[in-house]
Scaffold this active site. Structure first.
Site, PDB file in Angstrom:
ATOM      1  CD  GLN A 182      -2.539   0.811  -5.515  1.00 49.67           C
ATOM      2  OE1 GLN A 182      -2.727  -0.115  -6.313  1.00 49.67           O
ATOM      3  NE2 GLN A 182      -3.395   1.076  -4.550  1.00 49.67           N
ATOM      4  CB  CYS A 330      -8.154   6.582   1.169  1.00 50.54           C
ATOM      5  SG  CYS A 330      -7.303   5.020   1.042  1.00 50.54           S
TER       6      CYS A 330
HETATM    7  N1  PMP Z   1       0.044   3.837  -0.343  1.00 49.53           N
HETATM    8  C1  PMP Z   1      -0.643   3.597  -1.452  1.00 49.53           C
HETATM    9  C2  PMP Z   1      -0.085   4.032  -2.768  1.00 49.53           C
HETATM   10  C3  PMP Z   1      -1.883   2.958  -1.381  1.00 49.53           C
HETATM   11  O1  PMP Z   1      -2.574   2.739  -2.499  1.00 49.53           O
HETATM   12  C4  PMP Z   1      -2.372   2.546  -0.134  1.00 49.53           C
HETATM   13  C5  PMP Z   1      -3.726   1.858   0.004  1.00 49.53           C
HETATM   14  N2  PMP Z   1      -4.769   2.500  -0.680  1.00 49.53           N
HETATM   15  C6  PMP Z   1      -1.615   2.834   1.008  1.00 49.53           C
HETATM   16  C7  PMP Z   1      -0.404   3.467   0.863  1.00 49.53           C
HETATM   17  C8  PMP Z   1      -2.080   2.441   2.388  1.00 49.53           C
HETATM   18  O2  PMP Z   1      -2.147   1.058   2.488  1.00 49.53           O
HETATM   19  P1  PMP Z   1      -2.906   0.356   3.710  1.00 49.53           P
HETATM   20  O3  PMP Z   1      -4.298   0.914   3.711  1.00 49.53           O
HETATM   21  O4  PMP Z   1      -2.856  -1.081   3.405  1.00 49.53           O
HETATM   22  O5  PMP Z   1      -2.159   0.725   4.946  1.00 49.53           O
END
Ligand code: PMP
Length: 390
Positions: A182, A330
């Site tokens: 982020q 998520c």
């Molecule tokens: N770490 C953080 C802090 C995130 O915000 C996210 C995505 N929401 C992720 C990991 C995972 O990223 P990705 O879904 O692109 O694998």
């Protein structure tokens, strides 16, 4: 009828930058396999190595410390899997610490390990969602192999004290992982300044393509194959290169490096305008996270509206073309209150009524004005209907 879309969910994902779209076009005919020795293969490889250089410069790393992958979920899993292997191999250090507000990509990796009997513990955070360094100091020990802390929180926007946490971890000889997903493009992120051994990121959070990212692994620290197979990425991450996506990541990294200082100020300005507007026009609101420039991601504003359900607010805003989120994307789909906000001490009702506005490069003052026009009547209407309110 005027229909307007105001996208304020940039922590979930971002729109690709025009420059990124352009490089995807320019690389669409680089169909050679980046591992092949003929010209087409070498042309693809050139684009891949250019991107590696860009990611390295962005992070203050060396190109051979950057490994491409599918994004931060994979990257965080890789880090936890590496330490699981080390512990399995009989490493003397057999404890892992992570903050209680890490992304599910880390928290669920930790839970999986706990389920298998490994010693993985979460370090608490304070009321603004920042790691409690005193608690960390107490939990640290010579048996800790890894500390994992994110640079900026996806829900509260808190900027974590990674450098300070790393200094504590170093005194006990622990390795350090930072999830910078982020933070990239929003605040400066340098692996040496933060003093971390592993760092993970996803291109789509900073105007790059989805499904591609990178992991930084400091020279000399433990590393294990993430995917077994061919010899790509020094044999650590097998699989034919996705040349176009990697080039897109490289371009997004270049843009992030060049724009981060201006963008941080710009987004903080919009956030301040939104925050002040909400405080003036809606009674009884609670702002989550921190209000200090140095302690909060510039574009994230997490607000609780007591007496109004976050999901209702989201749906009403969506009808007006305003795209936001409750908790994190998520965690959406479940009505569980956000564990990140609960970990910061927020009560369940406030966590239920929380909305995350996450501003990005393509938002402007008109977007903020539009939200400030539509939001107050929505909150009044929901509060009037709410059975929770007395
Ligand atoms: N770490 C953080 C802090 C995130 O915000 C996210 C995505 N929401 C992720 C990991 C995972 O990223 P990705 O879904 O692109 O694998």
């Amino acid at each position: 009828m005027e229909s307007r879309i105001v996208y304020m969910d940039n922590n979930a994902t971002t729109r690709m930058a025009d420059e990124v779209k352009q490089i995807l076009k320019e690389t669409e005919d680089l169909y050679g396999n980046g591992s092949s020795m003929h010209s087409l293969g070498r042309n693809a490889r050139e684009a891949i190595e250019w991107a590696r250089g860009e990611v390295a410069v962005l992070l203050g790393a060396k190109p051979d410390e950057i490994f491409f992958n599918s994004g931060a979920t994979e990257g965080n899993n890789t880090v936890f899997n590496t330490f699981r292997d080390l512990i399995d191999e009989g490493g003397k250090r057999n404890r892992i610490l992570l903050s209680s507000v890490e992304h599910p990509a880390s928290i669920e990796s930790a839970k999986y390990m706990i389920g298998k009997g490994y010693k993985v513990e979460t370090v608490p955070v304070d009321s603004s969602g920042r790691l409690d360094l005193d608690a960390l100091e107490k939990m640290m020990g010579d048996d800790v192999a890894l500390l994992s802390v994110m640079v900026g929180n996806n829900e509260s926007g808190a900027i974590e004290p990674v450098k300070e946490a790393s200094a504590i971890a170093r005194r006990y000889g622990s390795y350090v992982h930072a999830d910078a997903t982020q933070a990239i493009g929003k605040i400066p992120v340098d692996v040496n300044d933060l003093d971390v051994d592993y760092l993970t990121l996803s291109a789509h959070k900073f105007y790059g393509p989805k499904g591609v990212g990178a992991i930084y692994i400091r020279t000399g620290v433990p590393r294990m194959p993430f995917l077994h197979g061919g010899h790509q990425e020094e044999g650590l991450r097998a699989g034919t290169y996705n040349t176009q996506a990697i080039a897109g990541l490289g371009k997004a990294a270049e843009l992030a490096r060049k724009s981060v200082d201006d963008e941080r100020k710009y987004l903080w300005g919009l956030r301040t305008m939104l925050k002040e507007g909400i405080a003036e026009s809606i009674p009884d609101v609670v702002f989550n996270g921190s209000d200090e420039y140095e302690k909060e991601l510039p574009g994230t504003l997490n607000v609780s509206f007591p007496g109004a359900e976050g999901e209702s607010i989201l749906l009403y805003l969506d009808l007006e073309g305003i795209e936001v989120s409750t908790g994190s994307a998520c965690a959406s789909g479940s009505l569980e209150p956000s564990y990140v906000l609960l970990a910061s001490g927020l009560d369940v009702e406030l966590a239920h009524g929380s909305i995350r506005f996450s501003l990005g490069r393509y938002n402007d003052e008109d977007d903020v004005k539009y939200v400030l026009e539509k939001l107050p009547p929505i909150i009044s209407r929901i509060r009037a209907m709410s059975t929770r309110r007395i």
